[in-house]
Design an enzyme around this catalytic site. Sequence first.
Site, mmCIF file in Angstrom:
data_model
loop_
_atom_site.group_PDB
_atom_site.id
_atom_site.type_symbol
_atom_site.label_atom_id
_atom_site.label_comp_id
_atom_site.label_asym_id
_atom_site.label_seq_id
_atom_site.Cartn_x
_atom_site.Cartn_y
_atom_site.Cartn_z
ATOM 1 N N HIS A 108 0.741 -1.184 -0.078
ATOM 2 C CA HIS A 108 -0.009 0.034 0.036
ATOM 3 C C HIS A 108 0.918 1.126 -0.040
ATOM 4 C CE1 HIS A 108 0.953 -0.290 4.326
ATOM 5 N NE2 HIS A 108 0.604 1.067 4.347
HETATM 6 C C1 UD1 Z 1 -1.784 5.856 5.367
HETATM 7 C C2 UD1 Z 1 -0.604 6.447 6.022
HETATM 8 C C3 UD1 Z 1 0.572 5.278 5.881
HETATM 9 C C4 UD1 Z 1 0.098 4.002 6.584
HETATM 10 C C5 UD1 Z 1 -1.418 3.707 5.981
HETATM 11 C C6 UD1 Z 1 -1.894 2.366 6.718
HETATM 12 C C7 UD1 Z 1 -0.579 8.855 5.571
HETATM 13 C C8 UD1 Z 1 0.317 9.831 4.908
HETATM 14 N N1 UD1 Z 1 -0.079 7.501 5.215
HETATM 15 O O1 UD1 Z 1 -1.654 5.782 3.903
HETATM 16 O O2 UD1 Z 1 1.576 6.030 6.660
HETATM 17 O O3 UD1 Z 1 1.105 3.070 6.317
HETATM 18 O O4 UD1 Z 1 -2.345 4.564 6.132
HETATM 19 O O5 UD1 Z 1 -2.960 1.767 6.048
HETATM 20 O O6 UD1 Z 1 -1.111 9.081 6.507
HETATM 21 N N2 UD1 Z 1 -8.776 4.962 1.000
HETATM 22 C C9 UD1 Z 1 -10.062 4.314 0.640
HETATM 23 N N3 UD1 Z 1 -10.848 3.954 1.840
HETATM 24 C C10 UD1 Z 1 -10.327 4.242 2.908
HETATM 25 C C11 UD1 Z 1 -9.057 4.824 3.097
HETATM 26 C C12 UD1 Z 1 -8.230 5.383 1.971
HETATM 27 O O7 UD1 Z 1 -10.671 4.249 -0.504
HETATM 28 O O8 UD1 Z 1 -10.879 4.023 3.997
HETATM 29 C C13 UD1 Z 1 -8.024 5.207 -0.458
HETATM 30 C C14 UD1 Z 1 -8.283 6.672 -0.870
HETATM 31 O O9 UD1 Z 1 -8.268 6.815 -2.407
HETATM 32 C C15 UD1 Z 1 -7.114 7.380 -0.578
HETATM 33 C C16 UD1 Z 1 -6.053 6.298 -0.760
HETATM 34 O O10 UD1 Z 1 -6.782 5.093 -0.110
HETATM 35 O O11 UD1 Z 1 -6.840 8.643 -1.341
HETATM 36 C C17 UD1 Z 1 -4.923 6.680 0.438
HETATM 37 O O12 UD1 Z 1 -5.346 6.880 1.870
HETATM 38 P P1 UD1 Z 1 -4.590 7.765 2.928
HETATM 39 O O13 UD1 Z 1 -5.159 7.573 3.994
HETATM 40 O O14 UD1 Z 1 -4.322 8.943 2.261
HETATM 41 O O15 UD1 Z 1 -3.252 7.086 2.713
HETATM 42 P P2 UD1 Z 1 -2.725 5.471 2.985
HETATM 43 O O16 UD1 Z 1 -2.144 4.949 1.741
HETATM 44 O O17 UD1 Z 1 -4.032 4.832 3.593
HETATM 45 N N1 UDP Z 2 -4.171 -5.416 8.882
HETATM 46 C C1 UDP Z 2 -5.313 -5.850 8.863
HETATM 47 N N2 UDP Z 2 -5.719 -6.291 7.796
HETATM 48 C C2 UDP Z 2 -5.562 -6.135 6.374
HETATM 49 C C3 UDP Z 2 -4.044 -5.730 6.255
HETATM 50 C C4 UDP Z 2 -3.500 -5.432 7.428
HETATM 51 O O1 UDP Z 2 -5.895 -6.035 9.816
HETATM 52 O O2 UDP Z 2 -6.200 -6.398 5.334
HETATM 53 C C5 UDP Z 2 -3.536 -5.079 9.834
HETATM 54 C C6 UDP Z 2 -2.105 -5.575 10.164
HETATM 55 O O3 UDP Z 2 -2.210 -6.854 10.915
HETATM 56 C C7 UDP Z 2 -1.213 -4.688 10.961
HETATM 57 C C8 UDP Z 2 -1.950 -3.306 10.482
HETATM 58 O O4 UDP Z 2 -3.170 -3.659 9.796
HETATM 59 O O5 UDP Z 2 -1.923 -4.899 12.510
HETATM 60 C C9 UDP Z 2 -0.936 -2.639 9.600
HETATM 61 O O6 UDP Z 2 -1.557 -1.744 8.950
HETATM 62 P P1 UDP Z 2 -1.055 -1.189 7.295
HETATM 63 O O7 UDP Z 2 -0.378 -2.596 6.772
HETATM 64 O O8 UDP Z 2 -2.278 -0.631 6.799
HETATM 65 O O9 UDP Z 2 0.040 -0.030 7.676
HETATM 66 P P2 UDP Z 2 1.409 0.097 8.236
HETATM 67 O O10 UDP Z 2 1.679 -0.672 9.409
HETATM 68 O O11 UDP Z 2 2.468 0.073 7.019
HETATM 69 O O12 UDP Z 2 1.619 1.611 8.760
#
Ligand code: UD1
Ligand code: UDP
Length: 385
Positions: free
Chosen positions: A219
């Site tokens: 992601h």
């Molecule tokens: C964010 C964090 C990242 C973390 C990740 C965990 C920042 C800059 N990044 O990244 O550090 O590892 O969360 O998962 O804060 N979207 C949906 N539904 C949702 C959420 C997001 O469709 O419920 C889509 C949207 O298109 C959005 C994109 O995902 O624009 C990115 O979401 P965003 O929260 O900005 O960043 P993440 O990639 O999720």
């Molecule tokens: N996780 C989850 N379901 C998923 C993917 C991840 O519950 O489909 C959990 C995972 O076990 C961990 C956390 O989400 O506890 C990690 O989050 P993510 O990978 O979104 O972000 P990061 O840790 O890189 O910030």
Amino acid sequence: MLKLLTIIGARPQIIKSAAISRAIKNHYAPSIKEVVVHTGQHYDERMSAIFFEELQIPLPDYNLGAGSGKHGEQTARMIAGIETILENEQPDFMIIYGDTNSTLAAAVAASKIHVPVVHIEAGLRSFNKKMPEEINRILSDHVSTYLFPPTQTGLDNLKNEGFRVDNRPPYTIDRPGVFNVGDVMYDNTLFFSKVADKNTDILEKEGLQKKQFLLVTLHRNTNTDDATRLNAIFRALLEIANSGNETLVLPLHPRTAKQMEILLEAELRREISSNPAILLLPPVSYLEMIQLEKYAKLVLTDSGGVQKEAYFLKTPCLILRAETEWVEIVESGAAVLCDADETRILDAYRYFMSNPESSFQTIYGDGSAAEKILNLLLTGAGATT
Ligand code: UD1
Ligand code: UDP
């Protein structure tokens, strides 16, 4: 009564907060009150709501509904919302987790109006300031009153940035307390892995056999938003699916699902979606994830949390990034940095298939990081900014 205001927003923060909320409920209910604010950064049912009941986390007292958007817009909406809540709630401390835009927004809002910030998962560094998370964590650390690095490396990084770690209270924003208490994610994995077998049937539901599948999560913006990198990773996955005997299971972050439609070359996308050895799933629940991490033969991921949980559960890991904040895992030999490089991914995959035994040490505390944090906040409760 100590009043904590906890900020959550992205999936991993909701999960991390379970450790502190559980410790408050079990050990500190008479002396600590927690108010939970969800920024709304993640909002899909499977990125947020799914975790509250499963992990027995209190439902948020507030949801700011900040949603998705450009960094500045999204962070600004959160800052404005958090500031108002802090003014109304007047907490003793604000708790923030990790390195997302929700973390930074909260750190900025609280520090400006002199609410002491407690940063859980402080001190981690990738030394790559092109990552939005690196900016978020550095800025958050430097306005915190309590910093809780989960590892010795995190503590050392803070020392190198000039933080004093001799810890003489009272702690202030100018003289914060810095304590390596272990990792709240380890607390959670120990706690929930005991119940995951009984409470989920993901392997059965998806027709998976223990240690006969690989788990993949992806992601990071550097991978999902860069066509060259995304295609290279999926070419490697396709090669593994075609040459090996394992099923590849991919619970897809919504960002990745969207970007695959836009950036994957048409033929590759077709082959990926029609390959019987590649299982594309929506995001799974935490207990399901624990099961997948535990019973996978190998994990391939660019997630910080997933690489660590794989380690906790003794499954080797290929890290689909150029660097990691969790350097101990790579140093132990249980994970290999592969970047988005097709050859490196395939070489590391083959290595682990023929060398399945890795060594897994206990380096993330003893499973009671949350209790240690709460004890420190209670005993040093006079901290001010
Ligand atoms: C964010 C964090 C990242 C973390 C990740 C965990 C920042 C800059 N990044 O990244 O550090 O590892 O969360 O998962 O804060 N979207 C949906 N539904 C949702 C959420 C997001 O469709 O419920 C889509 C949207 O298109 C959005 C994109 O995902 O624009 C990115 O979401 P965003 O929260 O900005 O960043 P993440 O990639 O999720
Ligand atoms: N996780 C989850 N379901 C998923 C993917 C991840 O519950 O489909 C959990 C995972 O076990 C961990 C956390 O989400 O506890 C990690 O989050 P993510 O990978 O979104 O972000 P990061 O840790 O890189 O910030």
